[in-house]
Design a protein around this motif. Sequence first.
Motif, mmCIF file in Angstrom:
data_model
loop_
_atom_site.group_PDB
_atom_site.id
_atom_site.type_symbol
_atom_site.label_atom_id
_atom_site.label_comp_id
_atom_site.label_asym_id
_atom_site.label_seq_id
_atom_site.Cartn_x
_atom_site.Cartn_y
_atom_site.Cartn_z
ATOM 1 N N LYS A 1 17.162 6.723 -16.604
ATOM 2 C CA LYS A 1 16.092 5.737 -16.442
ATOM 3 C C LYS A 1 14.771 6.413 -16.117
ATOM 4 O O LYS A 1 14.738 7.463 -15.468
ATOM 5 N N LYS A 2 13.687 5.784 -16.525
ATOM 6 C CA LYS A 2 12.372 6.300 -16.180
ATOM 7 C C LYS A 2 12.081 6.012 -14.715
ATOM 8 O O LYS A 2 12.600 5.066 -14.130
ATOM 9 N N SER A 3 11.230 6.841 -14.148
ATOM 10 C CA SER A 3 10.956 6.776 -12.719
ATOM 11 C C SER A 3 10.490 5.393 -12.281
ATOM 12 O O SER A 3 10.945 4.854 -11.267
ATOM 13 N N ASP A 4 9.578 4.795 -13.042
ATOM 14 C CA ASP A 4 9.041 3.489 -12.644
ATOM 15 C C ASP A 4 10.106 2.406 -12.644
ATOM 16 O O ASP A 4 10.038 1.450 -11.871
ATOM 17 N N ASP A 5 11.094 2.520 -13.519
ATOM 18 C CA ASP A 5 12.177 1.536 -13.545
ATOM 19 C C ASP A 5 13.004 1.607 -12.269
ATOM 20 O O ASP A 5 13.457 0.595 -11.749
ATOM 21 N N ILE A 6 13.207 2.811 -11.771
ATOM 22 C CA ILE A 6 13.978 2.992 -10.537
ATOM 23 C C ILE A 6 13.165 2.550 -9.331
ATOM 24 O O ILE A 6 13.673 1.975 -8.384
ATOM 25 N N ASN B 1 0.816 -1.230 0.000
ATOM 26 C CA ASN B 1 0.000 0.000 0.000
ATOM 27 C C ASN B 1 0.841 1.268 0.000
ATOM 28 O O ASN B 1 0.450 2.287 0.566
ATOM 29 N N ARG B 2 2.027 1.189 -0.577
ATOM 30 C CA ARG B 2 2.861 2.381 -0.710
ATOM 31 C C ARG B 2 2.825 2.826 -2.170
ATOM 32 O O ARG B 2 3.327 2.122 -3.040
ATOM 33 N N ASP B 3 2.253 3.980 -2.450
ATOM 34 C CA ASP B 3 2.280 4.458 -3.825
ATOM 35 C C ASP B 3 3.293 5.582 -3.958
ATOM 36 O O ASP B 3 3.637 6.263 -2.993
ATOM 37 N N LYS B 4 3.764 5.779 -5.173
ATOM 38 C CA LYS B 4 4.862 6.718 -5.437
ATOM 39 C C LYS B 4 4.510 8.136 -5.015
ATOM 40 O O LYS B 4 5.337 8.833 -4.410
ATOM 41 N N ASN B 5 3.319 8.571 -5.288
ATOM 42 C CA ASN B 5 2.931 9.955 -4.973
ATOM 43 C C ASN B 5 2.971 10.225 -3.477
ATOM 44 O O ASN B 5 3.431 11.274 -3.027
ATOM 45 N N THR B 6 2.469 9.242 -2.698
ATOM 46 C CA THR B 6 2.480 9.408 -1.234
ATOM 47 C C THR B 6 3.906 9.481 -0.715
ATOM 48 O O THR B 6 4.245 10.320 0.135
ATOM 49 N N LEU B 7 4.756 8.600 -1.220
ATOM 50 C CA LEU B 7 6.148 8.579 -0.775
ATOM 51 C C LEU B 7 6.859 9.884 -1.130
ATOM 52 O O LEU B 7 7.615 10.436 -0.324
ATOM 53 N N THR C 1 19.472 5.270 -4.259
ATOM 54 C CA THR C 1 18.963 5.686 -5.575
ATOM 55 C C THR C 1 17.461 5.906 -5.533
ATOM 56 O O THR C 1 16.946 6.912 -6.043
ATOM 57 N N GLN C 2 16.751 4.993 -4.914
ATOM 58 C CA GLN C 2 15.289 5.112 -4.861
ATOM 59 C C GLN C 2 14.862 6.322 -4.040
ATOM 60 O O GLN C 2 13.940 7.055 -4.416
ATOM 61 N N LEU C 3 15.524 6.552 -2.923
ATOM 62 C CA LEU C 3 15.147 7.686 -2.081
ATOM 63 C C LEU C 3 15.472 9.018 -2.774
ATOM 64 O O LEU C 3 14.724 9.995 -2.643
ATOM 65 N N LEU C 4 16.584 9.059 -3.482
ATOM 66 C CA LEU C 4 16.892 10.261 -4.267
ATOM 67 C C LEU C 4 15.848 10.466 -5.362
ATOM 68 O O LEU C 4 15.446 11.590 -5.662
ATOM 69 N N ALA C 5 15.373 9.368 -5.951
ATOM 70 C CA ALA C 5 14.367 9.466 -7.000
ATOM 71 C C ALA C 5 13.026 9.962 -6.455
ATOM 72 O O ALA C 5 12.281 10.659 -7.141
ATOM 73 N N PHE C 6 12.718 9.607 -5.196
ATOM 74 C CA PHE C 6 11.465 10.049 -4.581
ATOM 75 C C PHE C 6 11.519 11.512 -4.151
ATOM 76 O O PHE C 6 10.489 12.171 -4.025
ATOM 77 N N SER D 1 5.477 12.781 -1.529
ATOM 78 C CA SER D 1 4.917 13.821 -0.669
ATOM 79 C C SER D 1 5.535 13.768 0.723
ATOM 80 O O SER D 1 5.904 14.793 1.297
ATOM 81 N N GLU D 2 5.683 12.537 1.268
ATOM 82 C CA GLU D 2 6.236 12.400 2.622
ATOM 83 C C GLU D 2 7.718 12.760 2.652
ATOM 84 O O GLU D 2 8.195 13.374 3.609
ATOM 85 N N LEU D 3 8.450 12.353 1.627
ATOM 86 C CA LEU D 3 9.872 12.664 1.611
ATOM 87 C C LEU D 3 10.106 14.165 1.437
ATOM 88 O O LEU D 3 11.050 14.724 1.995
ATOM 89 N N MET D 4 9.215 14.817 0.700
ATOM 90 C CA MET D 4 9.347 16.256 0.517
ATOM 91 C C MET D 4 8.968 17.021 1.788
ATOM 92 O O MET D 4 9.281 18.206 1.913
#
Length: 630
Positions: free
Chosen positions: A502-507, A415-421, A461-466, A423-426
């Motif tokens: 790379k595209k976001s979804d790939d990361i 239940n973790r979606d990219k937009n929520t993550l 890498t993933q956290l930088l991408a978020f 938003s929280e990281l920002m």
Amino acid sequence: MSTEAIRKLRQYAEENEKEEFDGITYLVLLEECINGLSGSEDQALFFDELYGLLDQFGTPLNDELLWGLPKALIKNISSKNVEDKALVKAICNCMKLVARVGTDDYNFLFGTELLRECRAEDTNIYDDSNDTYILEAFKVRVELLLEEFILPALKTLGQTNPSKFLSVIVSALVELISNNMQCGEEIEMSNILLDVIIRFYDSYELPSAKVTTPDGAMANKDEEDIVQKILESFWSFSIGRCIKNQSCFPEYILLSQIPRMDFVKQEIDVPDDFIIKSRNIIRITNEKLQLDLQKMMEACFEETRKIYELLPPNPTVQDGNDLTEEIYQMSYVNGVTTLEEQKGKLSLDTAGVLTLSGLYYIANDNKLNVKINLYDAVLLYLRFSSASLYSPIFDNTFVEGICRFWLWSYTLGENRDKNTLQSELMSVPDYVLKVFFQLLLLKTCNEASTLQKRINFNLLTQLLAFSNAEVAFDFIVDTILSCPYLDAKIAIAGILKDLMAKKSDDIHLKEARQVKNEPNNHNCPPKLPDRPPITVDEHRIASIHSLVKLCIEDCLKPLNNKTQGNLILLQYYINILITLYKQWDGFLLKEINDEIKKLFSQRQEQEFPELEFIRLANDTLSTQLERLNL
């Protein structure tokens, strides 16, 4: 020799009446007899005969002997003879005899005193003794004291004043752990100490205190509360201390329970005894101590928030930069202050609580229903990773792994979606996030395990991408410009390529279920095309161009190891340019291409093997420039 030695001991006892018997003189004579023995067979025979002498003849075990005899006996169990089972058994039999003759008070007092003094290094008779023999001798000594002297006496004494006697044995065990964690093979030592602690908790009987004072009922309750606090405090301390430097595999077990991380299981071989120990530790935690790990973890998160609560939410860029050192130091200062404040007090060890939470997952394959957000996970990692930079006292490999597990769990959990993550990281202040990225990068570069590096760089890498693209890019450029470690620069250059190409979804390791869960509504606007987390624009092209030129200048400096490292970094830069050449400024590409050609007029490819790879990459860039008619 052994028969002659026994004859001397018997003769001394016979020639001195009981009231004139000098225990100290007898101990000196005993030492002389032991030192005069030759060979382990002679020693084994001597201790067998000594047992018979003490048992049959009834040598007066007065105060001096009750105190000194166990000490004189136990030191003969050493790395030199621990493999001789007959000799060790003979010495242990003598020790057991003393335990039977001695009163509970004596046994408990000298048992705990000898436990405090017990050090693995003292079992090392020869400087070149095998670590296995040193640790085995240490284990035999500790188990002998615990099983024959301390635990039996504690069962009796602990019923009258339980907290008093419990605090004495706990204090001795704390010293035992503190004095020996660095001895020999640390992982093997921690396993021995864990066995001792688990055995102690399994043997300890919670008291039913018998108090005869008028307010006896209240006193009983107070005793029970104090005993419980002592047991909880020591449990969290000892588990945290003994497991803190375990190797990477516990973290891999945790990670393999996260969706999309099960591949880790294929690359690890987990020792069965660690799983068994984990289950025993959690059994004691749940059944004997009845600790609420979920509640304790939430208290840990709250405590962590308080450490950083005074940080301003939105400082200016300069103020944020000035706060960097302070953020690094906050956990260390808090840790030192806490250690000072908690001296003599009973409290849970926070690192121990986190360790128990990790063992809970390993032992049960279950989840704790802990309320945590991404900011909490970031602060938790800052807290338990930064303090170790200032003092090895706070170095805790296992807990750092648990903190990364929480980051992974939150990033890739259900239940973790990219937009929520995003938003929280920002919501994490930019300057805090940059310190977090710095710390994760530096710690990862220092990892010995290749698999661990790969996993941690993936996480970074993933956290930088978020995160916000400007924050991520600024962090990468700042690292390359100011970080003194070439390994970190090279690693972050590789991450930069992924974030821009790379595209976001790939990361983000997109899952099929995310597509399935999308609402089937044909009236919804079409989804925007997926883009890289860091897009190419004029500002970023100019920044990277400057970095590449600086790197080329460094590659022209006199030959040394740093030059070789800069060549590797330059190769990463060229790969970025090759991958993104269609989006790049062609004239700037041409400038870099020409500068690298000049490099080969001053450097011979034989100097460093990396030069050949750079030449090939630059040839590829030349071909691409031809396609652009440049």
